[in-house]
Design an enzyme around this catalytic site. Structure first.
Site, short mmCIF file in Angstrom:
data_model
loop_
_atom_site.label_atom_id
_atom_site.label_comp_id
_atom_site.label_asym_id
_atom_site.label_seq_id
_atom_site.Cartn_x
_atom_site.Cartn_y
_atom_site.Cartn_z
N LYS A 49 -17.77 -3.78 -10.47
CA LYS A 49 -17.59 -2.33 -10.61
C LYS A 49 -18.21 -1.83 -11.92
O LYS A 49 -18.80 -0.75 -11.96
CB LYS A 49 -16.07 -2.05 -10.61
CG LYS A 49 -15.70 -0.75 -9.95
CD LYS A 49 -14.19 -0.68 -9.72
CE LYS A 49 -13.74 0.72 -9.44
NZ LYS A 49 -12.30 0.84 -9.23
N ASN A 106 -1.81 7.99 -1.62
CA ASN A 106 -1.50 6.60 -2.01
C ASN A 106 -0.36 6.59 -3.02
O ASN A 106 0.19 7.63 -3.35
CB ASN A 106 -2.75 5.92 -2.57
CG ASN A 106 -3.29 6.66 -3.79
OD1 ASN A 106 -2.62 6.75 -4.81
ND2 ASN A 106 -4.47 7.24 -3.65
#
Ligand SMILES: Cc1cc2nc3c(=O)[nH]c(=O)nc-3n(C[C@H](O)[C@H](O)[C@H](O)COP(=O)(O)O)c2cc1C
Length: 415
Positions: free
Chosen positions: A348, A220
């Site tokens: 999260k 990425n």
């Protein structure tokens, strides 16, 4: 005291040796002066074949020192005067030859004599052809210098002036100047000084690479800049820092222990290792690949069909794994989202049992991945009873210092 006040009391000797990267040292003088330092330049004879003393004289505003036997210096002892004047001696670029000469205690030119005569910290930025860098004698000499307390700025990897590709490029002047600046901030009265004194911090940074076959991988766009800035800020705040870095082209910040990894599995192994060695704060900035290829081809996959199926399996969740351990450190996560920032970040925070999460909006083109700037909103676990903190757009190092303050504040509430 602001940073210009601190730096304007600091004297730096920039020693330039005979390497092709000597042209970068001219810009380095500018960048060091931008940070407010006083700069005097010493050049070897070799360096003068690459760039003239006049250039450095004009840029530093001081006459340039080139000779050991200097009848203009007080009592003819220029090397002693310079050695006492310096708060830091920075050799950039440091040639193979100068590295060898300093490692073996030679004293037959101004730079080698100054090296022996100074009490100031010495930093060197080796720059050379990749084969010269890899040569056993160079590595041996570097280990001698390291053992003698010299700080070695890791060279960058990439295309070299000679046409080779590999390790040995002098890092960009901006990067070196910033490290010098961070070093002096760390020793002075800055806001985050001492906030993490005695704490052991592990930071993951950069992307991971998940192999498809021997030549291809999935990865990425993470550059690791935020994690490296945090490593620098944590060290400046007094912490002992281990930086677990995926494949990135960044120099290791001063004072930081670096462990290079490639895949998510490697990163998890090094993270567990850091935990076992002792870790009070774990900061997960790495953009870890969520999936990896189930069955990595042992040979290069040939372009045969119109489509190619790759079976992906989930990677281990590094943050969640660390947070589940009995010896759980203070956990800081990062969330890069493109929408519904607050909802995702809070989700999260709870799901991964984090203590703090820093969230940024990667849909903004002016911040995030490759940018030198960032902007974030920081959320804390309920038990800290701390309100969310918005950090407006600023250089990543400034954001990193602000995050260090937040970590220290949260830890304080539990003390
Ligand atoms: C064109 C050219 C480029 C060079 N580039 C480098 C270099 O990047 N790094 C290095 O260690 N030596 C390089 N050298 C070799 C050094 O200039 C040589 O070892 C010299 O003796 C260094 O002296 P000094 O360390 O006293 O400056 C280069 C030589 C030439 C002719």
């Amino acid at each position: 005291m602001n940073y210009l006040e601190i730096n304007s009391s600091k004297n730096i000797i920039l020693a330039v040796t005979g390497g092709i990267a000597a042209y970068k040292s001219a810009i380095l003088v500018r960048r060091l002066k931008d940070y407010g330092f006083h700069v005097r330049v010493v050049m070897t004879q070799g360096a003068q074949a690459f760039i003239t003393p006049l250039t450095f004289q004009a840029l530093s505003g001081n006459s340039v020192h080139t000779a050991l036997l200097d009848s203009d210096a007080e009592a003819g002892m220029g090397h002693i005067e310079l050695a006492r004047w310096a708060d830091l001696v920075l050799v950039a670029p440091a040639s193979c030859n100068t590295i060898a000469r300093c490692a073996h205690g030679l004293a037959d030119d101004l730079l080698s004599t100054l090296y022996l005569a100074t009490k100031a910290p010495v930093w060197i930025a080796p720059a050379m052809n990749q084969q010269m860098w890899a040569a056993k004698s160079t590595q041996r000499n570097l280990s001698i210098l390291k053992a003698d307390g010299v700080h070695i700025i890791t060279p960058d990897s990439g295309a070299q002036a000679c046409g080779d590709v590999g390790l040995g490029r002098m890092p960009e002047p901006e990067v070196i100047a910033e490290q010098v600046h961070a070093y002096f901030q760390q020793t002075q009265n800055t806001t985050s000084l001492g906030m993490l004194a005695g704490k052991r911090v592990a930071i993951t940074a950069g992307p991971t690479r998940e192999a498809i076959d021997p030549v291809r991988y999935i990865s990425n766009q993470s550059t690791g800049k935020m994690g490296f800035a945090l490593a620098e800020a944590c060290y400046a705040a007094g912490a002992e820092v281990t930086l677990i870095a995926g494949p990135v082209c960044l120099s290791t910040p001063y004072g930081v222990k670096r462990k290079n990894v490639v895949s998510a599995a490697d990163m998890l192994a090094q993270s567990m290792d850091a935990l076992e060695t002792g870790c009070d704060i774990f900061i997960a900035t790495a953009a870890v690949a969520d999936y990896r290829v189930d069955d990595i081809a042992t040979q290069k996959i040939k372009k045969i069909g119109d489509t190619l199926d790759l079976e992906l399996v989930k990677n281990p969740d590094i943050v969640a794994t660390i947070a589940e351990q009995a010896q759980r450190p203070f956990m800081v996560g990062f969330a890069a989202e493109t929408q519904h920032l607050e909802d995702y970040a809070n989700g999260k925070l709870v799901n991964k049992k984090l203590d703090m999460i820093a969230c940024n909006d990667v849909s903004r083109k002016d911040i995030g991945f490759a940018s030198d700037d960032n902007a974030m909103v920081v959320f804390f676990a309920k038990k800290y009873a701390m309100p969310a903190r918005t950090l407006e757009k600023a250089p990543k190092l400034e954001i990193a210092h602000a995050l260090v303050e937040s970590i220290a504040q949260a830890l304080q509430t539990q003390a």
